[in-house]
Design a protein around this motif. Structure first.
Motif, PDB file in Angstrom:
ATOM      1  N   UNK A 101      -3.785   2.449   7.245  1.00 35.88           N
ATOM      2  CA  UNK A 101      -3.356   2.003   5.920  1.00 35.88           C
ATOM      3  C   UNK A 101      -3.857   2.983   4.859  1.00 35.88           C
ATOM      4  N   UNK A 102      -2.939   3.680   4.215  1.00 32.59           N
ATOM      5  CA  UNK A 102      -3.289   4.579   3.122  1.00 32.59           C
ATOM      6  C   UNK A 102      -3.310   3.768   1.838  1.00 32.59           C
ATOM      7  N   UNK A 103      -4.513   3.574   1.289  1.00 35.12           N
ATOM      8  CA  UNK A 103      -4.686   2.770   0.078  1.00 35.12           C
ATOM      9  C   UNK A 103      -4.542   3.641  -1.165  1.00 35.12           C
ATOM     10  N   UNK A 104      -5.114   4.845  -1.101  1.00 36.21           N
ATOM     11  CA  UNK A 104      -5.062   5.782  -2.230  1.00 36.21           C
ATOM     12  C   UNK A 104      -5.329   7.184  -1.678  1.00 36.21           C
ATOM     13  N   UNK A 105      -5.343   8.155  -2.565  1.00 37.31           N
ATOM     14  CA  UNK A 105      -5.634   9.521  -2.138  1.00 37.31           C
ATOM     15  C   UNK A 105      -7.057   9.699  -1.644  1.00 37.31           C
ATOM     16  N   UNK A 106      -7.915   8.704  -1.911  1.00 32.22           N
ATOM     17  CA  UNK A 106      -9.311   8.816  -1.487  1.00 32.22           C
ATOM     18  C   UNK A 106      -9.779   7.643  -0.624  1.00 32.22           C
ATOM     19  N   UNK A 126       0.837  -1.190   0.000  1.00 32.80           N
ATOM     20  CA  UNK A 126       0.000   0.000   0.000  1.00 32.80           C
ATOM     21  C   UNK A 126       0.877   1.246   0.000  1.00 32.80           C
ATOM     22  N   UNK A 127       0.265   2.397  -0.238  1.00 36.43           N
ATOM     23  CA  UNK A 127       1.028   3.654  -0.333  1.00 36.43           C
ATOM     24  C   UNK A 127       1.848   3.915   0.925  1.00 36.43           C
ATOM     25  N   UNK A 128       1.231   3.744   2.096  1.00 32.76           N
ATOM     26  CA  UNK A 128       1.922   3.946   3.373  1.00 32.76           C
ATOM     27  C   UNK A 128       1.068   3.332   4.478  1.00 32.76           C
ATOM     28  N   UNK A 163      -1.514 -12.986  18.835  1.00 35.55           N
ATOM     29  CA  UNK A 163      -0.706 -12.502  17.711  1.00 35.55           C
ATOM     30  C   UNK A 163      -0.902 -13.325  16.440  1.00 35.55           C
ATOM     31  N   UNK A 164      -1.112 -14.621  16.568  1.00 35.75           N
ATOM     32  CA  UNK A 164      -1.343 -15.450  15.376  1.00 35.75           C
ATOM     33  C   UNK A 164      -2.623 -15.009  14.666  1.00 35.75           C
ATOM     34  N   UNK A 165      -3.677 -14.715  15.441  1.00 33.50           N
ATOM     35  CA  UNK A 165      -4.923 -14.237  14.832  1.00 33.50           C
ATOM     36  C   UNK A 165      -4.729 -12.875  14.184  1.00 33.50           C
ATOM     37  N   UNK A 166      -3.994 -11.996  14.834  1.00 36.58           N
ATOM     38  CA  UNK A 166      -3.747 -10.675  14.263  1.00 36.58           C
ATOM     39  C   UNK A 166      -2.990 -10.787  12.940  1.00 36.58           C
ATOM     40  N   UNK A 167      -2.016 -11.657  12.877  1.00 34.42           N
ATOM     41  CA  UNK A 167      -1.265 -11.832  11.626  1.00 34.42           C
ATOM     42  C   UNK A 167      -2.174 -12.369  10.517  1.00 34.42           C
ATOM     43  N   UNK A 168      -3.132 -13.227  10.849  1.00 28.85           N
ATOM     44  CA  UNK A 168      -4.102 -13.714   9.855  1.00 28.85           C
ATOM     45  C   UNK A 168      -4.969 -12.567   9.347  1.00 28.85           C
ATOM     46  N   UNK A 169      -5.354 -11.677  10.250  1.00 27.75           N
ATOM     47  CA  UNK A 169      -6.129 -10.494   9.839  1.00 27.75           C
ATOM     48  C   UNK A 169      -5.310  -9.670   8.852  1.00 27.75           C
ATOM     49  N   UNK A 170      -4.064  -9.397   9.192  1.00 33.13           N
ATOM     50  CA  UNK A 170      -3.211  -8.601   8.299  1.00 33.13           C
ATOM     51  C   UNK A 170      -3.009  -9.298   6.951  1.00 33.13           C
ATOM     52  N   UNK A 171      -2.791 -10.601   6.961  1.00 37.70           N
ATOM     53  CA  UNK A 171      -2.547 -11.331   5.712  1.00 37.70           C
ATOM     54  C   UNK A 171      -3.791 -11.383   4.840  1.00 37.70           C
ATOM     55  N   UNK A 172      -4.977 -11.409   5.449  1.00 36.24           N
ATOM     56  CA  UNK A 172      -6.200 -11.550   4.678  1.00 36.24           C
ATOM     57  C   UNK A 172      -6.882 -10.242   4.311  1.00 36.24           C
ATOM     58  N   UNK A 173      -6.349  -9.122   4.753  1.00 35.96           N
ATOM     59  CA  UNK A 173      -6.995  -7.840   4.499  1.00 35.96           C
ATOM     60  C   UNK A 173      -6.993  -7.511   3.018  1.00 35.96           C
ATOM     61  N   UNK A 174      -8.172  -7.253   2.462  1.00 32.44           N
ATOM     62  CA  UNK A 174      -8.340  -6.895   1.054  1.00 32.44           C
ATOM     63  C   UNK A 174      -9.235  -5.652   0.985  1.00 32.44           C
ATOM     64  N   UNK A 175      -8.640  -4.474   0.871  1.00 30.37           N
ATOM     65  CA  UNK A 175      -9.462  -3.255   0.872  1.00 30.37           C
ATOM     66  C   UNK A 175     -10.164  -3.015  -0.460  1.00 30.37           C
ATOM     67  N   UNK A 176     -11.257  -2.280  -0.360  1.00 28.48           N
ATOM     68  CA  UNK A 176     -11.867  -1.741  -1.578  1.00 28.48           C
ATOM     69  C   UNK A 176     -11.114  -0.471  -1.899  1.00 28.48           C
ATOM     70  N   UNK A 177     -10.703  -0.271  -3.141  1.00 27.83           N
ATOM     71  CA  UNK A 177      -9.946   0.961  -3.494  1.00 27.83           C
ATOM     72  C   UNK A 177     -10.782   2.220  -3.347  1.00 27.83           C
TER      73      UNK A 177
END
Length: 112
Positions: A75-80, A50-52, A98-112
């Protein structure tokens, strides 16, 4: 809001993101008043291309007197579009969660 196993995940989105997630967390920290607040870190993270992104980890006590350990990822995905993944557990459950948190991070799929 998703609750399970003494854990809470809050996913939030804004269509008017700040351009710097790290500075955004620092600015928000100054305006918040958590009881017994203890900052662990506010740091940039390299996350998912992601951007930042930045993490804000801290402990505090809820109004009901419950100790909490939190990690908030900005998580900055885009300017909007930006998201925050807000993770809360008890301090005693932090390491096991922590294992559950890492699964959340790995599975995160944002809408642009």
């Amino acid at each position: 809001y998703i609750r399970w196993n003494n854990r809470l995940l809050i996913v939030d989105r804004t269509n008017s993101p700040q351009p710097d997630p790290l500075q955004d967390w620092k600015d928000q920290e100054g305006g918040r008043s958590y009881r017994n607040y203890h900052k662990i870190k506010i740091v940039p993270v390299n996350y998912g291309g992601f951007k930042a992104s930045a993490d804000w980890e801290f402990t505090y006590t809820t109004d009901n007197g419950n100790a909490q350990h939190a990690d908030k990822r900005n998580i900055l995905v885009s300017g909007s579009a930006a998201y925050s993944l807000n993770w809360y557990t008890t301090p005693e459950d932090w390491a096991a969660a922590q294992a559950d948190l890492q699964k959340v991070y790995q599975g995160f799929q944002p809408k642009p």
